[in-house]
Design an enzyme around this catalytic site. Structure first.
Site, PDB file in Angstrom:
ATOM      1  N   ASP A   1      -7.058  -1.325  -4.509  1.00  0.00           N
ATOM      2  CA  ASP A   1      -8.123  -0.975  -3.560  1.00  0.00           C
ATOM      3  C   ASP A   1      -9.043   0.090  -4.152  1.00  0.00           C
ATOM      4  O   ASP A   1     -10.269   0.039  -3.979  1.00  0.00           O
ATOM      5  CB  ASP A   1      -7.527  -0.454  -2.253  1.00  0.00           C
ATOM      6  CG  ASP A   1      -6.704  -1.503  -1.532  1.00  0.00           C
ATOM      7  OD1 ASP A   1      -6.999  -2.703  -1.679  1.00  0.00           O
ATOM      8  OD2 ASP A   1      -5.766  -1.120  -0.811  1.00  0.00           O
TER       9      ASP A   1
ATOM     10  N   ASP B   1       0.853  -1.193   0.000  1.00  0.00           N
ATOM     11  CA  ASP B   1       0.000   0.000   0.000  1.00  0.00           C
ATOM     12  C   ASP B   1       0.884   1.237   0.000  1.00  0.00           C
ATOM     13  O   ASP B   1       1.972   1.237   0.581  1.00  0.00           O
ATOM     14  CB  ASP B   1      -0.909   0.017   1.220  1.00  0.00           C
ATOM     15  CG  ASP B   1      -1.924  -1.117   1.210  1.00  0.00           C
ATOM     16  OD1 ASP B   1      -2.404  -1.465   0.122  1.00  0.00           O
ATOM     17  OD2 ASP B   1      -2.225  -1.658   2.295  1.00  0.00           O
TER      18      ASP B   1
END
EC number: 3.4.23.36
Length: 221
Positions: free
Chosen positions: A185, A151
């Site tokens: 995401d 991430d």
């Protein structure tokens, strides 16, 4: 929308997702961040669990983190296979382009995160206190199916102490938006958002669909 166009969309999302992750993994140490704007940072973290860093082992002591990670990865694979079948089915039935687009980017996002979980442990070494190497001679940081999801997108839009007169949260420090996420995401969230906001448009019947009565009148004996 045709299967070919949906495949192009999936390929583009996957390409952007994986290029951004590989760049971060090979240029940043874990925990390192760069401020782009006051409200946007590139911040490298790794997620070895579910959303918000949750782990299956947080809910039970009967399984280890290693086993829980394997279960989660296998569950993700099954889920992506299901989404893939759904995508092919709606394309064959000539459903709305909105529905096909939404499912395609959800599929791409889910597949992007699965690639991290399945292969990144083998392809890279650890990022703790160092920049990871691709295909290191000493081997990767984890076994297959036990990689961490990369991430890097962080939007700390606002933070501060809430006004004292607000109930429950008055006088407390509050930060919006704390979670760090990735392109995959974003694709999943956008696809789900499209299905919710444009629900009627997404699930409307195709104008090419004919009822039995319409078929009888259009093809008289």
């Amino acid at each position: 929308m045709s299967l070919k166009r949906a495949s192009v969309i999936i390929a583009v999302v996957l390409l952007i997702d994986q290029i951004s992750k590989i760049y971060i993994k090979t240029h940043f140490q874990l925990g390192e961040d760069v401020t782009v704007f006051s409200w946007f940072k590139i911040a490298f973290i790794e997620n070895d669990g579910m959303a918000w860093g949750t782990k299956l082992s947080d809910f039970t002591s009967l399984i280890s983190d290693h086993t829980a990670k394997l279960i989660l990865t296998l569950f993700r694979i099954v889920a992506v296979i299901g989404i893939g079948f759904w995508l092919v089915d709606v394309i064959k039935k000539k459903k709305s382009a909105t529905l096909i687009f939404a499912i395609a980017i959800i599929f791409a996002g889910a597949l992007g995160n699965i690639l991290d979980s399945v292969f990144y442990g083998l392809l890279f070494n650890d990022s703790v206190m160092q920049v990871a190497s691709f295909l290191p001679e000493e081997g990767g940081y984890a076994d297959i199916f036990h990689g961490n999801v990369v991430d890097m997108l962080h939007f700390p839009i606002w933070s501060g102490v809430m006004p004292e007169n607000l109930p429950l949260i008055g006088g407390k420090y509050f930060s919006f938006f704390d979670p760090v996420f990735n392109v995959a995401d974003m694709a999943i969230s956008t696809g789900i958002g499209i299905l919710i906001v444009f629900n009627k448009k997404a699930f409307k019947e195709s104008s090419k669909t004919h009822t039995p009565d319409q078929e009888l009148h259009s093809n008289p004996i």
